[in-house]
Design an enzyme around this catalytic site. Structure first.
Site, PDB file in Angstrom:
ATOM      1  N   GLU A   1       0.754  -1.323  -0.002  1.00 50.26           N
ATOM      2  CA  GLU A   1       0.140  -0.091  -0.127  1.00 50.26           C
ATOM      3  C   GLU A   1       0.956   1.236  -0.220  1.00 50.26           C
ATOM      4  O   GLU A   1       0.634   2.169  -0.680  1.00 50.26           O
ATOM      5  CB  GLU A   1      -0.801  -0.048   1.159  1.00 50.26           C
TER       6      GLU A   1
ATOM      7  N   GLY B   1      -8.629  -9.562   8.815  1.00 48.08           N
ATOM      8  CA  GLY B   1      -9.424 -10.925   8.496  1.00 48.08           C
ATOM      9  C   GLY B   1     -10.772 -10.669   9.348  1.00 48.08           C
ATOM     10  O   GLY B   1     -11.063  -9.965  10.398  1.00 48.08           O
TER      11      GLY B   1
ATOM     12  N   ILE C   1      -4.804 -14.095  13.311  1.00 48.67           N
ATOM     13  CA  ILE C   1      -5.853 -15.016  13.866  1.00 48.67           C
ATOM     14  C   ILE C   1      -6.206 -15.887  12.749  1.00 48.67           C
ATOM     15  O   ILE C   1      -6.343 -15.536  11.464  1.00 48.67           O
ATOM     16  CB  ILE C   1      -7.214 -14.232  14.149  1.00 48.67           C
TER      17      ILE C   1
ATOM     18  N   MET D   1      -3.850  -6.183  13.572  1.00 49.93           N
ATOM     19  CA  MET D   1      -2.833  -6.130  14.692  1.00 49.93           C
ATOM     20  C   MET D   1      -2.125  -4.947  14.887  1.00 49.93           C
ATOM     21  O   MET D   1      -1.350  -4.609  15.465  1.00 49.93           O
ATOM     22  CB  MET D   1      -1.466  -7.048  14.207  1.00 49.93           C
ATOM     23  N   GLU D   2      -2.890  -3.831  14.678  1.00 48.50           N
ATOM     24  CA  GLU D   2      -2.285  -2.540  14.957  1.00 48.50           C
ATOM     25  C   GLU D   2      -3.482  -1.131  15.303  1.00 48.50           C
ATOM     26  O   GLU D   2      -3.030  -0.276  16.102  1.00 48.50           O
ATOM     27  CB  GLU D   2      -1.690  -1.550  13.800  1.00 48.50           C
TER      28      GLU D   2
ATOM     29  N   ASP E   1      -8.921 -11.775   4.468  1.00 55.12           N
ATOM     30  CA  ASP E   1      -9.023 -13.260   4.680  1.00 55.12           C
ATOM     31  C   ASP E   1     -10.283 -13.382   5.650  1.00 55.12           C
ATOM     32  O   ASP E   1     -10.616 -12.474   6.149  1.00 55.12           O
ATOM     33  CB  ASP E   1      -7.893 -13.911   5.236  1.00 55.12           C
TER      34      ASP E   1
HETATM   35  N1  SAH Z   1       3.028 -12.100   6.291  1.00 53.40           N
HETATM   36  C1  SAH Z   1       2.127 -11.257   5.344  1.00 53.40           C
HETATM   37  C2  SAH Z   1       1.610  -9.893   5.837  1.00 53.40           C
HETATM   38  C3  SAH Z   1       1.788  -9.794   7.312  1.00 53.40           C
HETATM   39  S1  SAH Z   1       0.124 -10.137   8.176  1.00 53.40           S
HETATM   40  C4  SAH Z   1       2.982 -10.860   4.273  1.00 53.40           C
HETATM   41  O1  SAH Z   1       3.911 -11.618   3.911  1.00 53.40           O
HETATM   42  O2  SAH Z   1       2.858  -9.859   3.530  1.00 53.40           O
HETATM   43  C5  SAH Z   1       0.013  -9.024   9.152  1.00 53.40           C
HETATM   44  C6  SAH Z   1      -0.767  -7.934   8.771  1.00 53.40           C
HETATM   45  O3  SAH Z   1      -2.019  -8.282   7.987  1.00 53.40           O
HETATM   46  C7  SAH Z   1      -0.895  -6.997   9.812  1.00 53.40           C
HETATM   47  O4  SAH Z   1      -1.033  -5.668   9.484  1.00 53.40           O
HETATM   48  C8  SAH Z   1      -2.554  -7.399  10.501  1.00 53.40           C
HETATM   49  O5  SAH Z   1      -3.141  -6.006  10.757  1.00 53.40           O
HETATM   50  C9  SAH Z   1      -3.246  -7.776   9.076  1.00 53.40           C
HETATM   51  N2  SAH Z   1      -3.999  -8.753   9.308  1.00 53.40           N
HETATM   52  C10 SAH Z   1      -4.671  -9.446   7.890  1.00 53.40           C
HETATM   53  N3  SAH Z   1      -5.437 -10.527   8.367  1.00 53.40           N
HETATM   54  C11 SAH Z   1      -5.114 -10.874   9.686  1.00 53.40           C
HETATM   55  C12 SAH Z   1      -5.688 -11.813  10.955  1.00 53.40           C
HETATM   56  N4  SAH Z   1      -6.416 -12.735  10.145  1.00 53.40           N
HETATM   57  N5  SAH Z   1      -5.291 -12.008  12.128  1.00 53.40           N
HETATM   58  C13 SAH Z   1      -4.471 -10.726  12.361  1.00 53.40           C
HETATM   59  N6  SAH Z   1      -3.970  -9.671  11.616  1.00 53.40           N
HETATM   60  C14 SAH Z   1      -4.580  -9.709  10.140  1.00 53.40           C
END
Ligand code: SAH
Length: 248
Positions: free
Chosen positions: A12, A78, A171, A192-193, A216
């Protein structure tokens, strides 16, 4: 009026940087802050990285080093409600920390010493953001072609305004969702933020918005094609919504 734009997704940030007229770039604490003009407005843009500590330190630095009057946080999340689907947008109203529990000293979820269980985003900006999202969805075919929407199973995406829960866990299991919903049944999505950024902005008395594209369903498939979704969908969403929001 200078707006701080923080994203938890590198993809982004890249999409926004592609249209930012950069004036200055500075690096501190492993974050790069880009100052410039975006769709006619003065902004500072930064990638927060992931999690509550990462995002809280980023927003604190941003507020202290630049004269910021408003914060917008974007990212993916998510879904944990049946009416919320991949490709929908959630505009945060109340932000909770689902993994904060100081009981029995204070209530579960309550932020110690603030006496609050959640933080509420700015009402006016929420309405403005909703309009920006509606305008984007009305013209989504100008941004994402039919095949791409089919590929990501996005048919009629919706905008939801509601509660978001943040925590330092990705999650992806049913038990995690049930545990979050048992205490916070109204929560639409998990990430997560958001609540960490909200807490800092509350403490600094700066209006803030949290906007999330659903990537997701917080299940066993949650990690699948994550970078692809971020690159091909979420980054398009973030750029288009910000354009509509800032151009007003
Ligand atoms: N590993 C991934 C991205 C990181 S996931 C990559 O390689 O690009 C973590 C990010 O996705 C965090 O910013 C969180 O806020 C968000 N996120 C999306 N789906 C989530 C879920 N199911 N649980 C927690 N955070 C999630």
């Amino acid at each position: 009026m200078k707006i701080g734009i923080i994203s938890a997704m590198k993809e982004e940030i890249q999409a926004i940087l592609n249209v930012l007229e950069v004036r200055k770039k500075s690096t501190k604490g492993m974050r790069t802050y880009f100052e410039g003009t975006l769709f006619g407005k003065e902004v500072v843009i930064v990638f927060s990285r992931w999690g509550k500590v990462a995002s809280a330190t980023t927003v604190t630095q941003l507020l202290n080093d630049f004269k910021i009057q408003e914060i917008i946080f974007t990212g993916v999340a998510g879904a944990i409600q049946p009416e919320v689907s991949i490709g929908d947008i959630i505009i945060g109203e109340e932000l909770y920390q689902h993994d904060l529990d100081g009981s029995p000293l204070v209530d579960t979820y309550e932020v110690p010493l603030l006496g609050l269980r959640s933080f509420t985003t700015n009402h006016e900006n929420r309405i403005k953001l909703k309009r920006a999202c509606e305008d984007f969805f009305d013209h989504i075919h100008n941004y994402l072609d039919h095949d791409k929407l089919v590929q990501f199973k996005i048919s009629k995406p919706n905008i939801h305004i509601g509660a978001i829960a943040s925590g330092d866990q990705f999650i992806s299991r049913k038990e995690q969702i049930s545990s979050i919903l048992s205490g916070l049944p109204q929560v639409k999505c998990v990430e997560m933020e958001g609540a960490a950024v909200a807490q800092v902005c509350y403490e600094y008395n700066i209006p803030y918005s949290i906007i999330r594209t659903i990537s997701d369903n917080a299940n066993q498939n949650a990690h699948v094609d994550f970078p692809k979704f971020a690159h091909e969908v979420a980054s398009i969403y973030a750029r288009a919504v910000l354009e509509n929001y800032l151009k007003v």
